[in-house]
Motif scaffolding. Sequence first.
Motif, PDB file in Angstrom:
ATOM      1  N   GLY A 111       0.798  -1.230   0.000  1.00  0.00           N
ATOM      2  CA  GLY A 111       0.000   0.000   0.000  1.00  0.00           C
ATOM      3  C   GLY A 111       0.825   1.273   0.000  1.00  0.00           C
ATOM      4  O   GLY A 111       0.278   2.368   0.114  1.00  0.00           O
ATOM      5  N   LEU A 112       2.157   1.143  -0.147  1.00  0.00           N
ATOM      6  CA  LEU A 112       3.011   2.333  -0.186  1.00  0.00           C
ATOM      7  C   LEU A 112       2.916   2.996  -1.556  1.00  0.00           C
ATOM      8  O   LEU A 112       3.001   2.314  -2.585  1.00  0.00           O
ATOM      9  N   ARG A 113       2.780   4.306  -1.570  1.00  0.00           N
ATOM     10  CA  ARG A 113       2.650   5.036  -2.825  1.00  0.00           C
ATOM     11  C   ARG A 113       3.731   6.098  -3.009  1.00  0.00           C
ATOM     12  O   ARG A 113       3.851   6.681  -4.077  1.00  0.00           O
ATOM     13  N   GLU A 114       4.508   6.357  -1.969  1.00  0.00           N
ATOM     14  CA  GLU A 114       5.481   7.455  -2.038  1.00  0.00           C
ATOM     15  C   GLU A 114       6.929   6.978  -2.061  1.00  0.00           C
ATOM     16  O   GLU A 114       7.850   7.751  -1.808  1.00  0.00           O
TER      17      GLU A 114
ATOM     18  N   PHE B 205      20.852   0.798  -7.714  1.00  0.00           N
ATOM     19  CA  PHE B 205      19.550   1.420  -7.479  1.00  0.00           C
ATOM     20  C   PHE B 205      19.260   1.544  -5.990  1.00  0.00           C
ATOM     21  O   PHE B 205      19.861   0.853  -5.160  1.00  0.00           O
ATOM     22  N   GLU B 206      18.344   2.444  -5.690  1.00  0.00           N
ATOM     23  CA  GLU B 206      17.962   2.669  -4.293  1.00  0.00           C
ATOM     24  C   GLU B 206      16.496   3.080  -4.252  1.00  0.00           C
ATOM     25  O   GLU B 206      16.032   3.857  -5.091  1.00  0.00           O
ATOM     26  N   PHE B 207      15.776   2.543  -3.276  1.00  0.00           N
ATOM     27  CA  PHE B 207      14.394   2.950  -3.027  1.00  0.00           C
ATOM     28  C   PHE B 207      14.405   3.910  -1.837  1.00  0.00           C
ATOM     29  O   PHE B 207      14.963   3.593  -0.783  1.00  0.00           O
ATOM     30  N   VAL B 208      13.808   5.073  -2.011  1.00  0.00           N
ATOM     31  CA  VAL B 208      13.804   6.078  -0.946  1.00  0.00           C
ATOM     32  C   VAL B 208      12.373   6.515  -0.646  1.00  0.00           C
ATOM     33  O   VAL B 208      11.481   6.411  -1.487  1.00  0.00           O
ATOM     34  N   HIS B 209      12.191   6.990   0.581  1.00  0.00           N
ATOM     35  CA  HIS B 209      10.890   7.509   0.997  1.00  0.00           C
ATOM     36  C   HIS B 209      11.134   8.824   1.721  1.00  0.00           C
ATOM     37  O   HIS B 209      11.784   8.861   2.774  1.00  0.00           O
ATOM     38  N   ASP B 210      10.621   9.904   1.157  1.00  0.00           N
ATOM     39  CA  ASP B 210      10.915  11.231   1.687  1.00  0.00           C
ATOM     40  C   ASP B 210      10.262  11.499   3.035  1.00  0.00           C
ATOM     41  O   ASP B 210      10.599  12.474   3.709  1.00  0.00           O
TER      42      ASP B 210
ATOM     43  N   LEU C 142      10.744   9.846   5.669  1.00  0.00           N
ATOM     44  CA  LEU C 142      11.574   9.298   6.749  1.00  0.00           C
ATOM     45  C   LEU C 142      12.692  10.230   7.194  1.00  0.00           C
ATOM     46  O   LEU C 142      13.509   9.847   8.029  1.00  0.00           O
ATOM     47  N   GLY C 143      12.766  11.427   6.640  1.00  0.00           N
ATOM     48  CA  GLY C 143      13.798  12.360   7.064  1.00  0.00           C
ATOM     49  C   GLY C 143      15.162  11.970   6.516  1.00  0.00           C
ATOM     50  O   GLY C 143      15.290  11.519   5.369  1.00  0.00           O
ATOM     51  N   ALA C 144      16.199  12.096   7.352  1.00  0.00           N
ATOM     52  CA  ALA C 144      17.580  11.876   6.904  1.00  0.00           C
ATOM     53  C   ALA C 144      17.815  10.445   6.438  1.00  0.00           C
ATOM     54  O   ALA C 144      18.544  10.201   5.479  1.00  0.00           O
ATOM     55  N   GLN C 145      17.202   9.484   7.125  1.00  0.00           N
ATOM     56  CA  GLN C 145      17.381   8.073   6.752  1.00  0.00           C
ATOM     57  C   GLN C 145      16.279   7.673   5.771  1.00  0.00           C
ATOM     58  O   GLN C 145      15.383   6.907   6.083  1.00  0.00           O
ATOM     59  N   SER C 146      16.397   8.204   4.541  1.00  0.00           N
ATOM     60  CA  SER C 146      15.299   8.052   3.586  1.00  0.00           C
ATOM     61  C   SER C 146      15.332   6.754   2.795  1.00  0.00           C
ATOM     62  O   SER C 146      14.335   6.362   2.210  1.00  0.00           O
ATOM     63  N   ALA C 147      16.480   6.071   2.768  1.00  0.00           N
ATOM     64  CA  ALA C 147      16.587   4.841   1.989  1.00  0.00           C
ATOM     65  C   ALA C 147      15.834   3.710   2.688  1.00  0.00           C
ATOM     66  O   ALA C 147      16.063   3.439   3.869  1.00  0.00           O
ATOM     67  N   VAL C 148      14.932   3.058   1.962  1.00  0.00           N
ATOM     68  CA  VAL C 148      14.220   1.912   2.530  1.00  0.00           C
ATOM     69  C   VAL C 148      14.763   0.600   1.972  1.00  0.00           C
ATOM     70  O   VAL C 148      14.452  -0.481   2.476  1.00  0.00           O
ATOM     71  N   GLY C 149      15.582   0.685   0.935  1.00  0.00           N
ATOM     72  CA  GLY C 149      16.182  -0.517   0.367  1.00  0.00           C
ATOM     73  C   GLY C 149      16.984  -0.163  -0.861  1.00  0.00           C
ATOM     74  O   GLY C 149      16.952   0.977  -1.345  1.00  0.00           O
TER      75      GLY C 149
ATOM     76  N   VAL D 267      13.279  -3.983   6.671  1.00  0.00           N
ATOM     77  CA  VAL D 267      11.951  -4.234   7.225  1.00  0.00           C
ATOM     78  C   VAL D 267      11.553  -3.097   8.159  1.00  0.00           C
ATOM     79  O   VAL D 267      10.440  -2.565   8.091  1.00  0.00           O
ATOM     80  N   ASP D 268      12.477  -2.696   9.044  1.00  0.00           N
ATOM     81  CA  ASP D 268      12.138  -1.625   9.995  1.00  0.00           C
ATOM     82  C   ASP D 268      11.886  -0.309   9.270  1.00  0.00           C
ATOM     83  O   ASP D 268      10.955   0.429   9.602  1.00  0.00           O
ATOM     84  N   ARG D 269      12.690  -0.011   8.240  1.00  0.00           N
ATOM     85  CA  ARG D 269      12.477   1.230   7.483  1.00  0.00           C
ATOM     86  C   ARG D 269      11.141   1.182   6.739  1.00  0.00           C
ATOM     87  O   ARG D 269      10.446   2.189   6.611  1.00  0.00           O
ATOM     88  N   THR D 270      10.780   0.004   6.219  1.00  0.00           N
ATOM     89  CA  THR D 270       9.508  -0.118   5.504  1.00  0.00           C
ATOM     90  C   THR D 270       8.332   0.098   6.453  1.00  0.00           C
ATOM     91  O   THR D 270       7.342   0.745   6.092  1.00  0.00           O
ATOM     92  N   VAL D 271       8.440  -0.424   7.680  1.00  0.00           N
ATOM     93  CA  VAL D 271       7.390  -0.201   8.683  1.00  0.00           C
ATOM     94  C   VAL D 271       7.267   1.288   8.977  1.00  0.00           C
ATOM     95  O   VAL D 271       6.157   1.831   9.086  1.00  0.00           O
ATOM     96  N   LEU D 272       8.397   1.989   9.082  1.00  0.00           N
ATOM     97  CA  LEU D 272       8.362   3.438   9.309  1.00  0.00           C
ATOM     98  C   LEU D 272       7.716   4.164   8.121  1.00  0.00           C
ATOM     99  O   LEU D 272       6.988   5.135   8.309  1.00  0.00           O
ATOM    100  N   ALA D 273       7.976   3.689   6.915  1.00  0.00           N
ATOM    101  CA  ALA D 273       7.366   4.301   5.724  1.00  0.00           C
ATOM    102  C   ALA D 273       5.856   4.125   5.737  1.00  0.00           C
ATOM    103  O   ALA D 273       5.106   5.044   5.369  1.00  0.00           O
ATOM    104  N   LEU D 274       5.400   2.947   6.160  1.00  0.00           N
ATOM    105  CA  LEU D 274       3.954   2.710   6.271  1.00  0.00           C
ATOM    106  C   LEU D 274       3.322   3.687   7.252  1.00  0.00           C
ATOM    107  O   LEU D 274       2.257   4.255   6.996  1.00  0.00           O
ATOM    108  N   LYS D 275       3.996   3.904   8.373  1.00  0.00           N
ATOM    109  CA  LYS D 275       3.483   4.849   9.371  1.00  0.00           C
ATOM    110  C   LYS D 275       3.482   6.272   8.823  1.00  0.00           C
ATOM    111  O   LYS D 275       2.551   7.045   9.065  1.00  0.00           O
ATOM    112  N   ALA D 276       4.536   6.613   8.076  1.00  0.00           N
ATOM    113  CA  ALA D 276       4.628   7.966   7.506  1.00  0.00           C
ATOM    114  C   ALA D 276       3.482   8.239   6.544  1.00  0.00           C
ATOM    115  O   ALA D 276       2.997   9.373   6.444  1.00  0.00           O
ATOM    116  N   GLU D 277       3.041   7.219   5.815  1.00  0.00           N
ATOM    117  CA  GLU D 277       1.929   7.389   4.864  1.00  0.00           C
ATOM    118  C   GLU D 277       0.572   7.117   5.508  1.00  0.00           C
ATOM    119  O   GLU D 277      -0.465   7.251   4.846  1.00  0.00           O
ATOM    120  N   GLY D 278       0.575   6.697   6.770  1.00  0.00           N
ATOM    121  CA  GLY D 278      -0.688   6.392   7.434  1.00  0.00           C
ATOM    122  C   GLY D 278      -1.342   5.133   6.919  1.00  0.00           C
ATOM    123  O   GLY D 278      -2.574   4.992   6.980  1.00  0.00           O
TER     124      GLY D 278
END
Length: 425
Positions: A162-165, A272-277, A279-286, A312-323
Motif C-alpha cells: 500500500g506504499l505510494r510514495e 539502485f535505491e528505493f527512498v521515501h521522503d 523518513l527524514g535523513a534516513q530516507s533509503a528503505v532498500g 523491514v524496519d524502514r519499511t514499517v516506518l514508511a507505512l506509518k509515515a503514509e498512514g
Amino acid sequence: MNQDLRMSTFSAPKGTYDLTPPDSADFLAVREAISAPLRRAGYGYVETPGFEQVELFARGVGASTDIVTKEMYTLTTKGGDELALRPEGTASVLRAALQASLHRGALPVKLWYSGSYYRYERPQAGRYRHFSQVGAEALGAEDPALDAELIILAADAYRALGLREVRLLLNSLGDAQCRPGYRAVLQDFLRGLDLDEETLRRVEINPLRVLDDKRETVRRQLTGAPLMRDHLCEACTAYHEQVRELLTAAGVAFEDDPRLVRGLDYYTRTTFEFVHDGLGAQSAVGGGGRYDGLSEMIGGPALPSVGWALGVDRTVLALKAEGVTLDLPARTEVFAVPVGEEARRRLFGVLTQLRRAGVAADFAYGGKGLKNAMKSASRSGARYALVLGERDLAEGVVQLKDLDSGAQSPVPLDVVVDEVRAKLG
C-alpha cells in the motif's frame, strides 16, 4: 531486592529494539509481502550464520567502506579466529552458495533470505545497530532482464503493502572496462578539493566512496564532479538502456541519479535505491545492484550477479509515515469460555479441534469467572465466543456468541466446529 526485580532492570542494548505484539505483526506482514513475489519468481530460501570471518567482509564489502572500517562488530574466538557479526547479507549468501556448489547447477541461482544485521552506528530514527532485512540475490547470469526482474519484484512488494510514495533511483557504475578511466578522472578532481586526511586516503583507495559522503562540507565541494554516466563504455550504456526500457515497459517509474553509488565497494553497472521522503535523513528503505566481480574477490570463480536488500524496519516506518494500516489476519477468531471443571475439559477439546481445522482460537485460562473471561474474549479481537456452562453440557450444546452484535444461539457440541467454520467463511 528479589530476583524478579533485578531481572527487570535489564533493557535492550543501545541502538537495538525488541519486537513484541501487536507491533511485531506489522514486521511479519512486511517480511511476507516482500518475500511473496520472490517465491513466485523462483527464488529459494537461504539462511546463513549471524557471524562470518572478518576477511569475508573486508574483501567483499570493501576495505575503504565505513561498514568495514568503523561499523563492524568483531570478536576473537578462544581458538583465535577473527569473526564479525554480519553487517550485510550479500557476501554471506554468495559464500554459502559457493560452499554448497550451487553455481555448478543451473544458472542463475536465485536465492532470498531474511534476518538481522549489525552495524555500530550512531542510533537515530530509522538507523539502528541491529536491523532487519529481506534480501534477494540472482547469481551467475549477466542479463539486464535479471536486473529489471529484481527491481520490479521489489517495487511490486512496496505496492502490495500500500506504499505510494517510494521513489526508485537508478544509475550505472560501469564495469572493469570503463570504470578505471572514470576513476582516474574523478581522483584528479577530488585531489583538488579541501578534504580531511581520512577522506583523501579514501580518494586513493576508492574515489567513488567520496561521492557517497553525507557531510555538507564535502557535498558542497562535489558540485561539478565528473559523472560515471559520461564515461560509460558502449556495452555498459547499452546494458543500462535495456534495464531502463524493461522497467518502463513494466510500469515501474524511476529517476536517473548519476551520483548514486551506494555504500558498498562491490557494485558494478546497475545500481539502485528505493527512498521515501517521509523518513527524514534516513530516507533509503532498500536498494542494491549488480556485483559482477564479487565472487572472484572472495576466492570464487567468475559469477556475475545482482541483488538487493530491503529494510523491514524502514519499511514499517514508511507505512506509518503514509498512514497505511495493514490488513492483518486476526490473531484470534474464536474465544472459548468454560464455566465449571467439566465444561473446561470438554471445551478445551473443542478448542483443539478448532485449531486443527485451521481456526485461530484461544481459551480463558486461569479459572477466570464468566465476567472476566468475557472481557478477555472482547480484548482478544475474536469475532465469536463459545460459552459452555453446566446447563449447556446437560443439553449437549454450546452458546455461540457474536461479540460484535451480542447475538447468541445454542449450537450442538458435536457440530460446533463445522458451524464455526461456516460462519467464518
